[in-house]
Design an enzyme around this catalytic site. Structure first.
Site, mmCIF file in Angstrom:
data_model
loop_
_atom_site.group_PDB
_atom_site.id
_atom_site.type_symbol
_atom_site.label_atom_id
_atom_site.label_comp_id
_atom_site.label_asym_id
_atom_site.label_seq_id
_atom_site.Cartn_x
_atom_site.Cartn_y
_atom_site.Cartn_z
ATOM 1 N N THR A 1 37.515 32.974 39.566
ATOM 2 C CA THR A 1 37.080 32.484 38.495
ATOM 3 C C THR A 1 38.102 31.292 38.101
ATOM 4 O O THR A 1 39.018 31.333 38.616
ATOM 5 C CB THR A 1 37.259 33.647 37.255
ATOM 6 O OG1 THR A 1 36.452 34.812 37.623
ATOM 7 C CG2 THR A 1 36.818 33.011 36.105
ATOM 8 N N ASP B 1 29.545 42.610 39.834
ATOM 9 C CA ASP B 1 30.216 43.235 38.548
ATOM 10 C C ASP B 1 29.400 44.255 37.850
ATOM 11 O O ASP B 1 29.742 44.805 36.815
ATOM 12 C CB ASP B 1 30.083 41.789 37.678
ATOM 13 C CG ASP B 1 31.388 40.987 37.907
ATOM 14 O OD1 ASP B 1 32.344 41.514 38.521
ATOM 15 O OD2 ASP B 1 31.330 39.891 37.186
ATOM 16 N N GLY C 1 40.660 36.173 36.687
ATOM 17 C CA GLY C 1 41.464 37.421 37.216
ATOM 18 C C GLY C 1 40.721 38.737 36.932
ATOM 19 O O GLY C 1 41.111 39.784 36.953
ATOM 20 N N GLY C 2 39.346 38.740 36.908
ATOM 21 C CA GLY C 2 38.713 40.005 36.600
ATOM 22 C C GLY C 2 39.110 40.818 35.482
ATOM 23 O O GLY C 2 39.159 39.818 34.447
#
Ligand code: DON
Length: 586
Positions: A382, A424, A480-481
């Site tokens: 991201t 996700d 970073g999730g």
């Protein structure tokens, strides 16, 4: 352990020798009129170019968004989605949700085999991994509603980078060696020159992408309803993908109400669902606001990390049980943000001790029972960038393809990568996704649904401060999730509780806890003595990059802007973990 901001300036740089970068000044970049911070110097310069031409923060942000789609294909995109938080010069906020949507052909068990087991990597790589992209709709909506210059002008730098090329650095060519992309002929041809890999210093041109961007600049609706939509749908159909022309035509970006709350006298404006980021951030900060953290030690001291970790553990527990797409369900957001609930959680924390996630019980009387069945609709890579202009308008934008280069699939003839955002979702209840997140029925796959995100673009404003009321003070966010949420929270805590400046906050070694797995992740450069003391409190420490030469041992990319209350100057903090980014101001 770092006790004082001043000491931090020195010690952080010995602690955080960035893995692919030279040490830089711990002072932010200062500018009077405008600031752009992003992971790529060309993209930051593109934003700056717009500000200098009289554009506002949205013009700059949209220029950066399209530029990153060219110069940072790892995550910058037109084939993915994201969130843009805007605060205009009058103080009005807009949260543009341009998250991807599951195609109509998606179903709850689409990634399971006949025995009910997850088919490895299917939601992460290849044709079945993508949601319907939202980036073009989101950036075009932002430009048309809040920009001044118009799409043709703000897309010009991106088109130039694609047409004339940009020079690759060593760090950038390294990531183009992706084994996943090598599996897909069009990606292998464009990004890997059919195996004759690009070298540092070479100029990388993307003519197909340049042509696509020109068409979008002329008419962004072509991506969803015109000839381009048909080209995407034909490519999908030919190669076994799920996205159809009808899915594209049905896509729309949404202007949502942000989550808002207070921390240490400042007002925080942040991401609402379908991001979990804002509410998990606020729940964590609410729990922490009951402590004077400085009494437990300095920034990154065992005493502080202990309490912060316990707050994350509890807020992430709620994330897994309650959150999903707001268009599909009602969520107990007010309850999660209730200070009394935070106080009840605080009572379950024993300073100096880890509380195991197994057996952790939610305080009774505050939350409804979590959904047990998937709701039905009623009717790790991201990137983040922040911009601000001289009128005080601010933009905080995080967008993504999900993992590095998304699904690794490039749409033939159009030159852009598609996302793997379907990962996700919870592919199977109780089984972790690519980020190790265990999620509930609230985040099950359904046609037209947006997967739960952790992206947390955030803007902080003043309340009753001597230098003003309702003025932007900080703009921040990170990739970073799930670590996005802890990165943003860590930055805010470093700034508000410990007095670090935005550059020091960006460079401080990171730590993260997400309830399950029950481990405290720390970056490679996280101080060993602090980790030892946390271990003694009962934490299982997972040091990133340990025993793995290929893992850089760092995560995230904080890109922050602060406003100097004394001078009104803009201060840009760019994350030194990557050496090709830039804080660009004038
Ligand atoms: O929306 C999310 O939470 C994820 N798709 C973000 C992925 C990500 O940050 C990967 N980057 N490092």
């Amino acid at each position: 352990m770092i006790r004082r901001p001043l000491a931090a300036a020195v010690s952080l740089f010995s602690l955080v020798a960035p893995f692919e970068s030279v040490a830089q000044s711990p002072e932010p970049v200062r500018a009077k009129h405008g600031m752009v911070v992003s992971i790529h110097h060309d993209a930051s310069d593109a934003g700056l170019e717009m500000l200098k031409q009289g554009g506002n923060a949205v013009d700059a942000a949209v220029a950066v968004g399209f530029a990153l789609a060219v110069v940072y294909p790892q995550a910058g995109n037109i084939g993915g989605g994201g969130f843009m938080l805007i605060r205009d010069k009058h103080g009005k906020t807009h949260f543009i949700d341009y998250r991807e949507k599951a195609p109509a052909a998606a179903s709850a068990n689409m990634y399971l085999d006949e025995k009910g087991n997850i088919i490895p990597r299917m939601s992460m790589t290849g044709m079945k991994a993508s949601g319907v992209p939202g980036t073009v709709a989101g950036l075009a909506y932002a430009e048309q509603h809040f920009g001044k210059l118009g799409l043709a002008k703000v897309m010009a730098p991106a088109i130039r980078f694609a047409e004339e090329g940009y020079t690759l650095s060593a760090g950038e060519v390294g990531s183009l060696h992706s084994a996943n992309m090598a599996k897909f002929p069009e990606s292998h041809r464009i990004f890997q020159r059919n195996g004759d890999y690009y070298k540092a210093g070479e100029v990388f041109k993307q003519p197909e992408l340049a042509a696509t961007l020109k068409r979008i600049a002329a008419d962004p609706t072509e991506f969803y309803k015109g000839k381009m939509a048909q080209q995407i749908a034909d490519f999908e159909a030919k190669n076994g993908g799920n996205i159809t022309a009808a899915d594209l035509a049905a896509y729309e970006a949404k202007d949502r109400k942000p989550i808002e709350g207070d921390y240490h006298g400042y007002h925080i404006i942040t991401a609402p669902p379908p991001s979990s980021g804002g509410i998990v951030l606020m729940e964590s900060l609410n729990i922490l606001s009951g402590y004077d953290l400085t009494k437990f030690g300095g920034d990154r001291s065992p005493g502080q990390v202990n309490l912060i970790t316990e707050a994350y553990r509890r807020a992430f527990m709620d994330r897994g049980d309650y959150l999903g797409d707001p268009d599909f369900m009602k969520m107990p957001l007010k309850e999660m943000a209730n200070p009394k609930y935070a106080a009840a959680w605080r009572k379950t924390i024993t300073p100096g001790k880890a509380t195991p996630s197994a057996g952790l019980e939610r305080p009774a009387g505050f939350m409804p029972p979590p959904p047990q069945v998937p709701p039905v609709k009623d009717h790790m890579e991201t990137t983040h960038f922040s911009t601000m202009d001289s009128d005080g308008m601010a933009v905080s934008n995080t967008y993504t393809l999900n993992f590095l280069f998304g699904s690794s699939v490039t749409v033939e003839g159009l030159g852009f990568l598609l996302n793997d955002e379907m990962d996700d979702f919870a592919s199977k209840m109780g089984v972790p996704n690519g980020f190790g997140l265990i999620q509930g029925p609230a985040n099950a796959i359904a046609p037209g649904k947006r997967p739960l995100s952790a992206m947390t673009p955030t803007i902080v404003t003043t309340k009753n401060h001597w230098y003003g009321k309702g003025k932007v003070r900080f703009v921040l966010g990170s990739p970073g999730g799930p670590t996005i949420i802890s990165t943003v929270a860590n930055d805010l805590i470093s700034i508000f509780d410990n007095g670090l400046n935005v550059q020091q906050a960006a460079d401080a070694p990171r730590f993260h806890h997400q309830y399950l797995p029950d481990e405290l992740s720390v970056e490679k450069k996280f101080p060993q003595d602090v980790a030892e003391q946390l271990k003694a409190m009962g934490y299982k420490i997972k040091r990133s990059g340990e025993f793995d030469e290929k893992n850089p041992g760092v995560w995230g990319d904080s890109e922050l802007i602060a406003v100097d209350p004394k001078t009104g100057e803009l201060l840009g903090g760019h994350d030194n973990r990557k050496d090709f980014g830039k804080a660009a101001g004038y």
